[in-house]
Design an enzyme around this catalytic site. Sequence first.
Site, PDB file in Angstrom:
ATOM      1  N   ARG A  23     -60.311  51.574 -43.788  1.00  0.00           N
ATOM      2  CA  ARG A  23     -58.899  51.185 -43.600  1.00  0.00           C
ATOM      3  C   ARG A  23     -58.459  51.343 -42.143  1.00  0.00           C
ATOM      4  NH1 ARG A  23     -55.675  53.139 -49.112  1.00  0.00           N
ATOM      5  NH2 ARG A  23     -56.598  51.507 -50.402  1.00  0.00           N
ATOM      6  N   LYS A  68     -60.376  45.717 -69.741  1.00  0.00           N
ATOM      7  CA  LYS A  68     -59.285  45.339 -70.643  1.00  0.00           C
ATOM      8  C   LYS A  68     -58.683  43.977 -70.353  1.00  0.00           C
ATOM      9  CE  LYS A  68     -57.887  50.026 -71.796  1.00  0.00           C
ATOM     10  NZ  LYS A  68     -56.824  51.020 -71.731  1.00  0.00           N
ATOM     11  N   GLY A  92     -59.770  47.091 -57.175  1.00  0.00           N
ATOM     12  CA  GLY A  92     -60.521  48.337 -57.029  1.00  0.00           C
ATOM     13  C   GLY A  92     -61.996  48.324 -57.333  1.00  0.00           C
ATOM     14  N   GLY A 102     -53.516  47.190 -55.736  1.00  0.00           N
ATOM     15  CA  GLY A 102     -52.319  46.799 -56.485  1.00  0.00           C
ATOM     16  C   GLY A 102     -51.632  45.583 -55.902  1.00  0.00           C
TER      17      GLY A 102
END
Length: 395
Positions: A35, A198, A354, A377
């Site tokens: 980062r 999911k 992620g 996100g």
Amino acid sequence: MKTVDNFNFKDKKALIRVDFNVPLDGDLNVTDTSRIEAAKPTIIKVLEDGGSAILMSHLGRPKGQANPDMSLKHICSKVAEVIGVTVKFSDDCVGTTAEEAVRNLKSGEVLLLENLRFHAAEEKGDKDFASQLAKLGDIYINDAFGTAHRAHASTTIVAEFFPENKCFGYLLAKEIESIDKVMQTGEKPVTAILGGSKVSSKITIIENILDKVDHLIIGGGMTYTFIKAQGGKVGNSICEDDKQELALNILKQAKEKGVEVHLPVDVLAADGFSNDANTQVVSVNEIPDGWEGLDAGPKTLENFKEVILKSKTILWNGPIGVFELPTFAKGTIAIGNYIDEATSKGAFSLVGGGDSVAAVKQFGFEDKVSYVSTGGGAMLESLEGKNLPGIAAIL
């Protein structure tokens, strides 16, 4: 879209929102500098123009309280090492301490402010706190894609105090451009590869991208909800029974929109969730009781390969198997190899979210795809079609 290239920073103080929320070990040493490296080009541009850079970031979740373990002073020397210049540190991000540190800053110098989230006002998006931050710079640069989906003081509200003098850093501009390439301007055929466990966590993404893609590859744990919904036997595989109707509805919508959905036809099943479990390749809709699908099978991978290699634009979000266990990592590695091959032939490939980013880094595909998104996100919310406040504030 205004970027740092639209400004000359000579004798200007650039207030830069970076995402230095980096992992630290038990001795508070930085364990992954990616980062910091990602923000480097923007910082260097400011310094080479003859300006100074004031860096602000959060680290961890201190919940509005000063926490010595989450102080950005622990990363100061690492930031200096990556950027290649001395980095000064301010013990606070607002108030007299910060203002004095900024006053003493000369052209070509870098100042790192203390953790923004030591103040509860940051996450509340407090206007007064944002105005105190705004006092510190002449030009505001947002280069923190990872926090662009939050309407915090330093990511969104502060921009109001720079009506003309605000822009995107190189990293954030590249993120916006890359997502736009997949969602708006990508050369066809466009293929989305969605994995993970999911269906429920990917619903809004799937619904939003069905209008944009030609092919949808579904892998990972959410496979079994689709297979069971169509009457298949999934054994002990992970399955969201309450989402079967939703899965059928997605297939129906895809058909109506002319999107080809590619589901696994065979899987590597195991008799336990363990690297040393017994394994067998079985048809995806005939997984025996007591067995669970943990990776894509060979026929599935051949099918997926064919789709990926004819794609011109590729989005990959989520692994195809339980890649953390070497026995079940082959499918995810194969997908990485196919995307690498397609990219080398001219396709544009974007990896985000992620687990797929972790897989890409773990298996060395980082430099073999067109772009790896840094914002988990924020990336997902972009794909869901949401307006990100940190981006809207600059636009």
